[in-house]
Motif scaffolding. Structure first.
Motif, PDB file in Angstrom:
ATOM      1  N   LEU A 166      -6.811  -5.173   7.656  1.00  0.00           N
ATOM      2  CA  LEU A 166      -7.474  -4.024   7.043  1.00  0.00           C
ATOM      3  C   LEU A 166      -8.828  -3.817   7.712  1.00  0.00           C
ATOM      4  N   ARG A 167      -8.996  -2.711   8.356  1.00  0.00           N
ATOM      5  CA  ARG A 167     -10.263  -2.413   9.036  1.00  0.00           C
ATOM      6  C   ARG A 167     -11.230  -1.841   8.013  1.00  0.00           C
ATOM      7  N   LEU A 168     -12.199  -2.650   7.650  1.00  0.00           N
ATOM      8  CA  LEU A 168     -13.080  -2.304   6.549  1.00  0.00           C
ATOM      9  C   LEU A 168     -13.916  -1.072   6.865  1.00  0.00           C
ATOM     10  N   TRP A 169     -14.328  -0.406   5.831  1.00  0.00           N
ATOM     11  CA  TRP A 169     -15.053   0.856   5.912  1.00  0.00           C
ATOM     12  C   TRP A 169     -16.449   0.650   6.511  1.00  0.00           C
ATOM     13  N   GLN A 226     -12.718   2.137  -3.737  1.00  0.00           N
ATOM     14  CA  GLN A 226     -11.303   2.337  -3.416  1.00  0.00           C
ATOM     15  C   GLN A 226     -10.613   1.001  -3.133  1.00  0.00           C
ATOM     16  N   PHE A 227     -11.308   0.117  -2.449  1.00  0.00           N
ATOM     17  CA  PHE A 227     -10.750  -1.205  -2.172  1.00  0.00           C
ATOM     18  C   PHE A 227     -10.518  -1.963  -3.474  1.00  0.00           C
ATOM     19  N   MET A 281       0.833  -1.203   0.000  1.00  0.00           N
ATOM     20  CA  MET A 281       0.000   0.000   0.000  1.00  0.00           C
ATOM     21  C   MET A 281       0.868   1.253   0.000  1.00  0.00           C
ATOM     22  N   ASN A 282       1.874   1.266   0.869  1.00  0.00           N
ATOM     23  CA  ASN A 282       2.756   2.432   0.948  1.00  0.00           C
ATOM     24  C   ASN A 282       3.508   2.648  -0.360  1.00  0.00           C
ATOM     25  N   LYS A 283       3.989   1.565  -0.954  1.00  0.00           N
ATOM     26  CA  LYS A 283       4.759   1.690  -2.185  1.00  0.00           C
ATOM     27  C   LYS A 283       3.917   2.256  -3.321  1.00  0.00           C
ATOM     28  N   LEU A 284       2.649   1.822  -3.386  1.00  0.00           N
ATOM     29  CA  LEU A 284       1.782   2.263  -4.480  1.00  0.00           C
ATOM     30  C   LEU A 284       0.962   3.503  -4.129  1.00  0.00           C
ATOM     31  N   GLY A 285       1.151   4.040  -2.939  1.00  0.00           N
ATOM     32  CA  GLY A 285       0.504   5.296  -2.568  1.00  0.00           C
ATOM     33  C   GLY A 285      -0.942   5.167  -2.130  1.00  0.00           C
ATOM     34  N   PHE A 286      -1.317   4.038  -1.547  1.00  0.00           N
ATOM     35  CA  PHE A 286      -2.692   3.843  -1.086  1.00  0.00           C
ATOM     36  C   PHE A 286      -2.806   4.044   0.418  1.00  0.00           C
ATOM     37  N   THR A 287      -3.909   4.603   0.812  1.00  0.00           N
ATOM     38  CA  THR A 287      -4.283   4.653   2.226  1.00  0.00           C
ATOM     39  C   THR A 287      -5.460   3.701   2.433  1.00  0.00           C
ATOM     40  N   ASP A 288      -5.879   3.499   3.682  1.00  0.00           N
ATOM     41  CA  ASP A 288      -6.993   2.591   3.944  1.00  0.00           C
ATOM     42  C   ASP A 288      -8.227   3.017   3.147  1.00  0.00           C
ATOM     43  N   PRO A 289      -8.816   2.104   2.384  1.00  0.00           N
ATOM     44  CA  PRO A 289      -9.994   2.464   1.584  1.00  0.00           C
ATOM     45  C   PRO A 289     -11.171   2.846   2.472  1.00  0.00           C
ATOM     46  N   ASN A 328     -10.086  -0.801  -6.484  1.00  0.00           N
ATOM     47  CA  ASN A 328      -8.990  -0.189  -7.244  1.00  0.00           C
ATOM     48  C   ASN A 328      -7.633  -0.573  -6.659  1.00  0.00           C
ATOM     49  N   MET A 329      -7.556  -0.661  -5.343  1.00  0.00           N
ATOM     50  CA  MET A 329      -6.298  -1.055  -4.716  1.00  0.00           C
ATOM     51  C   MET A 329      -5.967  -2.506  -5.049  1.00  0.00           C
ATOM     52  N   MET A 330      -6.957  -3.376  -5.024  1.00  0.00           N
ATOM     53  CA  MET A 330      -6.715  -4.770  -5.383  1.00  0.00           C
ATOM     54  C   MET A 330      -6.270  -4.886  -6.838  1.00  0.00           C
ATOM     55  N   LYS A 331      -6.873  -4.102  -7.703  1.00  0.00           N
ATOM     56  CA  LYS A 331      -6.480  -4.107  -9.118  1.00  0.00           C
ATOM     57  C   LYS A 331      -5.033  -3.654  -9.272  1.00  0.00           C
ATOM     58  N   ALA A 332      -4.646  -2.639  -8.499  1.00  0.00           N
ATOM     59  CA  ALA A 332      -3.260  -2.144  -8.561  1.00  0.00           C
ATOM     60  C   ALA A 332      -2.277  -3.203  -8.054  1.00  0.00           C
ATOM     61  N   PHE A 333      -2.674  -3.957  -7.044  1.00  0.00           N
ATOM     62  CA  PHE A 333      -1.806  -5.032  -6.553  1.00  0.00           C
ATOM     63  C   PHE A 333      -1.556  -6.077  -7.654  1.00  0.00           C
ATOM     64  N   THR A 334      -2.540  -6.242  -8.524  1.00  0.00           N
ATOM     65  CA  THR A 334      -2.401  -7.203  -9.618  1.00  0.00           C
ATOM     66  C   THR A 334      -1.558  -6.646 -10.761  1.00  0.00           C
ATOM     67  N   GLU A 335      -1.743  -5.371 -11.072  1.00  0.00           N
ATOM     68  CA  GLU A 335      -1.183  -4.821 -12.308  1.00  0.00           C
ATOM     69  C   GLU A 335       0.084  -3.993 -12.157  1.00  0.00           C
TER      70      GLU A 335
END
Length: 533
Positions: free
Chosen positions: A329-332, A193-194, A180-188, A196-203
């Protein structure tokens, strides 16, 4: 909603107690708790429990003690998780039940439970349980009281946790916070937002190895995966009935399932979810995550599961601390502004007693159960034989068992295989793993236990228990029973997600089918019974 917060906090105080006997202190007993009297004439007791066939050896000192103390011989009847349902159907038809057996009827097959009572295949517990004070205590738990038929208990639930809320860490989502830190994400703060973050982890090559070899989310099972959608529909994630428009309906009958289907498809279609999620087994999911092939894992955060993950992590990432890279991850919040945590019935599976068991044998079985539920019995199952496996030095437990080459104590299950069965026969006792006692520290690691307790504390202060009515779970009506045996909503939802059409329309086709085979009638029957109470 059942938020026994004061009770939970009391249990947490017990969990945090260090160094004491650890198995029974602070636990309330029933009326006039007394040691069981001398056993009468010798009895053979047949027991069917999962994988019991390999658990009883002649040189097992714990087995010898129990058989001697209660003047019984245990006759194991082997069943497995793969075949037990079919075996019991055959035994029911032929009238060949073991004296005592484990099953999962009241939640999974309440219709079979009702039929066995009508056919007089199983016998009820005695009306007066006060001679067995620890059994009596289990019988007074609200969830247990709701399981009575004709004011009698025809089984004894196997308590997993003493309150519904203590299940809270059985459903969580772990995430790679370093990714998360490397790709610039904060807690969704919402599902988009969640996703999109999962997609970024893949791509977006979060591990920086220049290869396309990661996925966003993996899950240890479909049930664990459902918790990702708990902010959208908490009762779906907990598989509960929900009250809507002043009536109770099963979660799969709710219009809120449309949003779940749409989000599920989005997560799958955009590449944020492991494309083989429906095939992944628990061990595979843990390997994926701890090896660094997945950025998030839907699983559980109990001391056992967390310690297992940390050991696997250390194997693949020597010198890199798990907690520096991973967090829960503390869900929204849900649409009502509240965060929710997972809850379930206090029990999981039950003990049944053949109708052929007479009062004399039933008394002996219940005295055995009362012992296994007692502080003394729990001490034996957790620490072994005093003076041989441990010493109690002024209230401090000192383990004296030999150690393996790894430095860990030889497990009780290896020394005394029968403890694998006796330790779970009357109760699962999952809450004991949260105690900061010597055995748990050695088995799970103090840091892991404290991490669990800290997450539990955060949830108690910042989230609510998923609302549900536990009496509905075991409620038996004609159409509810038929429907529960005929449908598999999570599998149907998965097929809708994997299908080629609109996931909401595909899901609604399932609901139409449910309606055709008795869903409206089941809802009416359940609400009529609830109103009559």
């Amino acid at each position: 909603m059942f938020r026994f917060k004061a009770t939970i906090l009391a249990w947490m105080a017990v969990f945090l107690a260090v160094g004491g006997a650890g198995c029974g202190s602070g636990e309330p007993l029933g009326p006039d708790a007394k040691p069981h009297p001398d056993a009468g004439e010798h009895l053979d007791i047949s027991i069917a429990f999962w994988d019991i066939g390999r658990a009883f050896e002649k040189n097992d000192a714990v087995l010898q003690k129990i058989e001697s103390d209660f003047n019984i011989s245990i006759k194991p009847v082997q069943v497995s998780y793969a075949d037990y349902e079919e075996k019991f159907k055959i035994w029911a038809a032929s009238g060949r039940f073991p004296d005592l057996f484990a099953h999962s009827l009241v939640s999974d097959s309440p219709g079979i439970y009702a039929d066995w009572i009508k056919q007089r295949l199983i016998r009820p517990l005695p009306d007066d349980l006060t001679p067995y004070p620890n059994v009596y205590r289990v019988a007074q738990i609200p969830d247990t009281l709701a399981l009575r038929r004709n004011k009698k208990l025809y089984m004894l639930p196997r308590i997993a946790y003493p309150t519904n809320d203590l299940w809270m860490l059985e459903r969580v989502v772990f995430v790679r916070k370093d990714w998360m830190n490397k790709l610039g994400f904060t807690d969704p703060t919402n599902f988009d937002q969640f996703s999109n973050m999962m997609k970024a982890f893949t791509e977006n090559d979060p591990d920086g190895n220049g290869q396309h070899d990661t996925v966003g989310l993996t899950a240890a099972s479909l049930d664990y995966l459902s918790w990702v959608f708990s902010p959208t529909f908490p009762q779906f994630a907990a598989s509960k009935w929900v009250q809507e428009n002043n009536r109770w309906i099963p979660y799969y009958a709710s219009p809120k399932m449309n949003a779940v289907a749409a989000q599920f498809r989005e997560l799958y279609a955009n590449g944020g979810l492991d494309p083989n999620f429906f095939l992944v087994k628990e061990a595979d999911a843990l390997e994926q995550f701890t090896q660094g092939q997945a950025g998030a894992l839907a699983y559980k955060a109990t001391p056992q599961s967390l310690s297992k993950m940390v050991r696997m992590w250390d194997k693949y990432h020597p010198g890199k601390d798990f907690y520096d890279s991973v967090k829960i991850l503390r869900l929204w919040p849900a649409e009502d502004g509240n965060r929710y945590y997972y809850v379930a019935s206090t029990y999981w599976t039950e003990s049944y007693f053949s109708a052929k068991v007479d009062d004399r044998k039933m008394d002996r079985i219940l005295r055995l159960y009362d012992y296994l539920l007692s502080p003394e019995g729990k001490m034996l199952m957790k620490y072994g034989i005093e003076g041989k496996d441990y010493e109690n030095r002024d209230g401090q437990i000192v383990i004296t068992r030999p150690r393996e080459e790894t430095g860990e104590y030889i497990s009780l299950q290896k020394l005394y295989p029968s403890t694998e069965i006796f330790g779970n026969l009357a109760s699962w006792g999952l809450e004991q793993s949260y105690r900061l006692d010597p055995i748990n520290k050695d088995n799970y690691g103090e840091k892991n236990i404290r991490a669990c307790l800290e997450e539990m504390r955060w949830l108690l202060n910042n989230a609510r228990a998923t609302p549900f009515m536990y009496s509905i779970i075991s409620l038996s009506t004609d159409n509810k029973d038929k429907l529960s045996a005929a449908i598999h909503p999570m599998e149907d939802l998965t097929k809708a997600v994997l299908g080629s059409g609109d996931p909401v329309m595909l899901w609604q086709e399932n609901v139409k089918y449910y309606n055709q085979i008795g869903l409206p009638e089941a809802i009416r029957e359940v609400n009529d019974k609830l109103a009559a109470r």
